[in-house]
Design an enzyme around this catalytic site. Structure first.
Site, PDB file in Angstrom:
ATOM      1  N   ASP A 145       2.561  -4.117 -14.246  1.00  0.00           N
ATOM      2  CA  ASP A 145       1.942  -3.640 -13.009  1.00  0.00           C
ATOM      3  C   ASP A 145       1.360  -2.240 -13.211  1.00  0.00           C
ATOM      4  O   ASP A 145       1.712  -1.538 -14.171  1.00  0.00           O
ATOM      5  CB  ASP A 145       3.030  -3.617 -11.919  1.00  0.00           C
ATOM      6  CG  ASP A 145       2.482  -3.824 -10.518  1.00  0.00           C
ATOM      7  OD1 ASP A 145       1.265  -3.686 -10.328  1.00  0.00           O
ATOM      8  OD2 ASP A 145       3.300  -4.105  -9.617  1.00  0.00           O
ATOM      9  N   ASP A 168      -2.248  -9.004  -3.822  1.00  0.00           N
ATOM     10  CA  ASP A 168      -0.970  -8.946  -3.108  1.00  0.00           C
ATOM     11  C   ASP A 168      -1.064  -9.692  -1.788  1.00  0.00           C
ATOM     12  O   ASP A 168      -0.061  -9.854  -1.099  1.00  0.00           O
ATOM     13  CB  ASP A 168      -0.596  -7.479  -2.824  1.00  0.00           C
ATOM     14  CG  ASP A 168       0.172  -6.867  -3.976  1.00  0.00           C
ATOM     15  OD1 ASP A 168       0.592  -7.625  -4.871  1.00  0.00           O
ATOM     16  OD2 ASP A 168       0.345  -5.634  -3.983  1.00  0.00           O
TER      17      ASP A 168
HETATM   18  C1  DGJ Z   1       2.556  -4.513  -6.672  1.00  0.00           C
HETATM   19  C2  DGJ Z   1       2.449  -5.944  -7.099  1.00  0.00           C
HETATM   20  O1  DGJ Z   1       1.160  -6.421  -6.864  1.00  0.00           O
HETATM   21  C3  DGJ Z   1       3.496  -6.764  -6.359  1.00  0.00           C
HETATM   22  O2  DGJ Z   1       3.361  -8.118  -6.667  1.00  0.00           O
HETATM   23  C4  DGJ Z   1       4.856  -6.238  -6.740  1.00  0.00           C
HETATM   24  O3  DGJ Z   1       5.072  -6.447  -8.103  1.00  0.00           O
HETATM   25  C5  DGJ Z   1       4.955  -4.761  -6.399  1.00  0.00           C
HETATM   26  N1  DGJ Z   1       3.879  -4.019  -6.982  1.00  0.00           N
HETATM   27  C6  DGJ Z   1       6.268  -4.196  -6.867  1.00  0.00           C
HETATM   28  O4  DGJ Z   1       6.358  -2.857  -6.678  1.00  0.00           O
END
Ligand code: DGJ
Length: 734
Positions: free
Chosen positions: A478, A548
């Site tokens: 991430d 997300d």
């Molecule tokens: C952002 C990601 O897109 C989410 O899926 C998740 O992993 C969060 N970060 C966790 O902090």
């Protein structure tokens, strides 16, 4: 033909799918023309009598190099309209009377910034061509690299800038390529924009005189634009989903990038892309070089659908790790939406047990397992297991996950640090910063300066340890913020802006080394959803987190845009709980069928599911496994867009043509209007197919129909009310 030397021979059967045999790069020495041909398109260049390298053609396949008009030196139109502006220079230096977007701009130490590039030499090796240009006076060179993918219809371009002078120079703009559209009017530009939780939205607009810029200044690829474009001739000239010529391109760079689409006063449409010139300054000492990112492009005569199918296949076969032989993506479970930071051993094991019953193959624990990570204020940088949450380390959890027949995956965000972390306390100088200036926090985190070797080496040791000590087969990698204050105070001021390039190169290097040491490790690229999706990172990761936003109706449009540029196979898509974003609740089947457009995952809190939910999910995961090969490796036809339509549908045809799958969604029925007829595409008209409906929503269809009937008479579906959905599977009869 005079003394023409054809360096390579072609045998083309012209038509919509020209068949190519032999080599694909031809060169005529007498005419100084190169013709590069793939199955789907051709590209030609030539050197004019002034030594300028000019673009001569880009479009549907040509096969006779003698048909290509050699480059001619043109005359000035007026003192305001010099010939340089109409020459279609393939890679123009900024120098002389040139006012459009240059491909290369340099400054010499003495302040001289004039750069006029002329042809020097070239080499052809198989499907690769290198052409070297040089400044008319100085030993400043640009070698243009061309690599042709004849079966994929894609041309790769990049450049190496070389300072062969005895003095330092500073590169102020280094682009990968300029592409020229054929002379014409009425071109339409298609591109993808977005923001967090609203990525890959489709845009379409006419190209007018002036420049349109797609870019990232954020240090990563960014949610705001994807480095992809397509151009067509508008409604009059095709410009449809399945008809008309489409020129498209995709830039392989996960740092600051820019694509400039220009129409000059002379009706040239030119697309220039490479490193963003924003805050760009790259000094080169004598003998040093700078390589620009790869820019991939192609042409399809089969509309936007044809163009994206070429890109999907190309991405799968030539870009992604493992190429065509990479496995299909497993069904995964991810804990983030279920548990956020509240992860612990019993909780994750309980979820894993439920996920395994549904046929999940990869269990990924998301954020919260390390350091003091109870919320987003602390812990980033401290990549050791939180002993309060996991007293036995991850061993028990991983053991149980493996015992349940699933692989284990781990969330990491290596490039970031919270102020409240041991790493930041030990190395406050490791974050990018301008000394004495504020260090802006976003999500309470700062960006490590990965351009620094010690930071890269440290991250390698941490990730190597995580991959070695745990039976972790997968990292969800991430990156949750953009750069700010991109200072690198350890370097001389003139060198500090190298950070923009060095960071991304070190990121690539870090992943490459990790994968080399752990060949079975798979990686998902995530940057708060779709903030880092481009062909550069895709060379190193197996899938991406597209957004997300897991709300199914929003996802339909995000995923439609995504598939313009990228393959469904890599598009991780989860089924999550409702109400979701927009406070919208959609039925479980609708959510599943939306997530089945790519690599299916589940991100719901399974502890809250009813027996009925489990029964539905079990049936749908089993169903997905019967179609995923077709969805992930087949040809995608976007039959009806979710934009402006109440019913949308997509279809996938397996590479061997034996299976075809339809996924259809009704958003909100009004006036009891029946769903529109579905006309299949890409089938064999002469073949007969068995028609199987997921849930009996196909109306009046006999169990067997010919391809001709399915494509021309179509199928009627009973999709009623709000958020209805169905799937239909065709199997070709032998
Ligand atoms: C952002 C990601 O897109 C989410 O899926 C998740 O992993 C969060 N970060 C966790 O902090």
């Amino acid at each position: 033909m005079g003394n023409m030397r054809i360096c390579a021979t072609l045998a083309l059967v012209l038509g919509s799918a020209a068949t190519l045999t032999g080599q694909a790069i031809q060169f005529s020495e007498s005419q100084k023309v190169w013709l590069l041909t793939t199955k789907y398109n051709s590209y030609a260049m030539g050197v004019d009598s002034n030594g300028a390298l000019q673009n001569l053609y880009w479009g549907a396949p040509l096969w006779r190099i003698t048909d290509v008009q050699p480059a001619t030196a043109k005359r000035d139109i007026s003192s305001f309209d010099p010939h340089q502006m109409i020459d279609n220079e393939e890679f123009a230096g900024w120098g002389g009377p040139r006012f459009y977007e240059a491909a290369l701009k340099v400054a010499r130490a003495n302040g001289d910034r004039d750069l006029v590039l002329k042809y020097v030499s070239h080499q052809i090796r198989g499907n690769e061509l290198n052409i070297t240009l040089k400044d008319i006076r100085d030993e400043i060179e640009a070698t243009l690299h061309y690599r042709l993918y004849p079966e994929n219809g894609v041309l790769q371009r990049s450049a190496t800038i070389r300072n062969k002078t005895a003095a330092p120079i500073t590169v102020e703009s280094a682009q990968s390529a300029t592409w020229y559209l054929p002379p014409g009017q009425g071109y339409q530009l298609n591109y993808l924009t977005g923001r967090w939780a609203a990525e890959t939205q489709m845009n379409r607009e006419p190209i007018h005189e002036g420049a349109k810029i797609l870019e990232s200044r954020k240090g990563n690829t960014s949610h705001n634009f994807n480095p992809w474009f397509s151009i067509d001739r508008g409604e009059g000239g095709g410009g449809g989903e399945e008809e008309g010529g489409v020129w498209f391109g995709s830039l392989a760079w996960s740092g600051n990038w820019r694509i400039t689409i220009e129409q000059t006063p002379y009706r040239q449409v030119r697309v220039t892309g490479g490193f963003n010139t924003f805050d760009f300054s790259y000094p080169l000492k004598p003998g040093e070089t700078l390589d620009t990112p790869e820019f991939y492009a192609g042409y399809s005569s089969a509309g936007a659908g044809g163009a994206s199918r070429l890109m999907h296949k190309f991405e799968r076969e030539q870009i992604l790790p493992g190429g065509a032989s990479a496995r299909v993506r497993p069904v995964l479970y991810n804990s983030w939406e279920a548990t956020t930071f509240a992860v612990d051993e019993p909780g994750q094991i309980a979820l894993a047990e439920k996920a395994a019953k549904l046929g999940v193959e990869l269990f990924v624990i998301d954020d919260g397992w390390f350091g003091k990570r109870n919320n987003d204020h602390a812990g980033l940088g401290d990549w050791f297991v939180n002993k309060q949450k996991f007293p036995n380390g991850l061993t028990n959890l991983i053991g149980r996950v493996n015992q349940l027949g699933m692989d284990f995956g781990l969330w990491v965000e290596p490039e970031m640090v919270n102020r409240d972390s041991d790493l930041y306390r030990a190395h406050p100088d490791w974050v990018m910063n301008f000394p004495g200036r504020p260090r802006s926090e976003l999500r309470n985190q700062l960006v490590l300066n990965l351009a620094r070797t010690e930071v890269k080496d440290y991250l390698f040791s941490v990730l190597d340890k995580l991959a070695s000590e745990n039976n972790s087969k997968y990292f969800k990698w991430d990156m949750n913020r953009a750069f700010s204050e991109p200072g690198w105070p350890e370097l001389a001021p003139a060198d500090q802006r190298k950070l923009w390039v060095a960071y991304t190169r070190n990121l690539y290097d870090l992943i490459d080394k990790l994968r080399q040491k752990h060949p079975k490790l798979e990686i998902e690229s995530c940057s708060g959803g779709g903030g880092r999706i481009d062909l550069g990172i895709l060379r190193r990761v197996d899938e991406v987190w597209a957004s997300d936003n897991t709300e199914a109706l929003d996802r339909l449009r995000i995923q439609e845009g995504f598939t313009q540029a990228h393959a469904p196979k890599i598009m991780s898509a989860w089924v999550t709980d409702v109400p979701n974003m927009n406070r919208r609740s959609t039925p479980l089947q609708f959510r599943f069928l939306v997530a089945m457009q790519g690599a299916l995952g589940i991100g719901a809190n399974l502890n809250h599911w009813s027996e009925e939910d489990f029964t539905t999910a079990d049936k749908l995961v089993k169903f997905y496994k019967t179609i995923r090969n077709t969805v992930q490796t087949g040809s995608l036809y976007r039959l009806q867009s979710p934009r402006g339509h109440d019913v949308s549908s997509v279809e996938y045809v397996a590479p061997d043509g034996k299976q075809a799958v339809l996924l259809a969604y009704r958003h909100s029925q009004q006036y009891s209007t029946p769903a529109p007829q579905i006309y299949w595409r890409g089938l064999n008209a002469a073949a007969v197919y068995t028609v199987a409906s997921l849930d009996g929503k196909v109306l009046n269809a006999s169990p067997e129909l010919s391809g001709a009937s399915l494509m021309n008479q179509g199928l009627s579906l009973r999709l009623t009310g709000d958020y209805d959905s169905t799937a239909v599977v065709l199997q070709k009869k032998e």
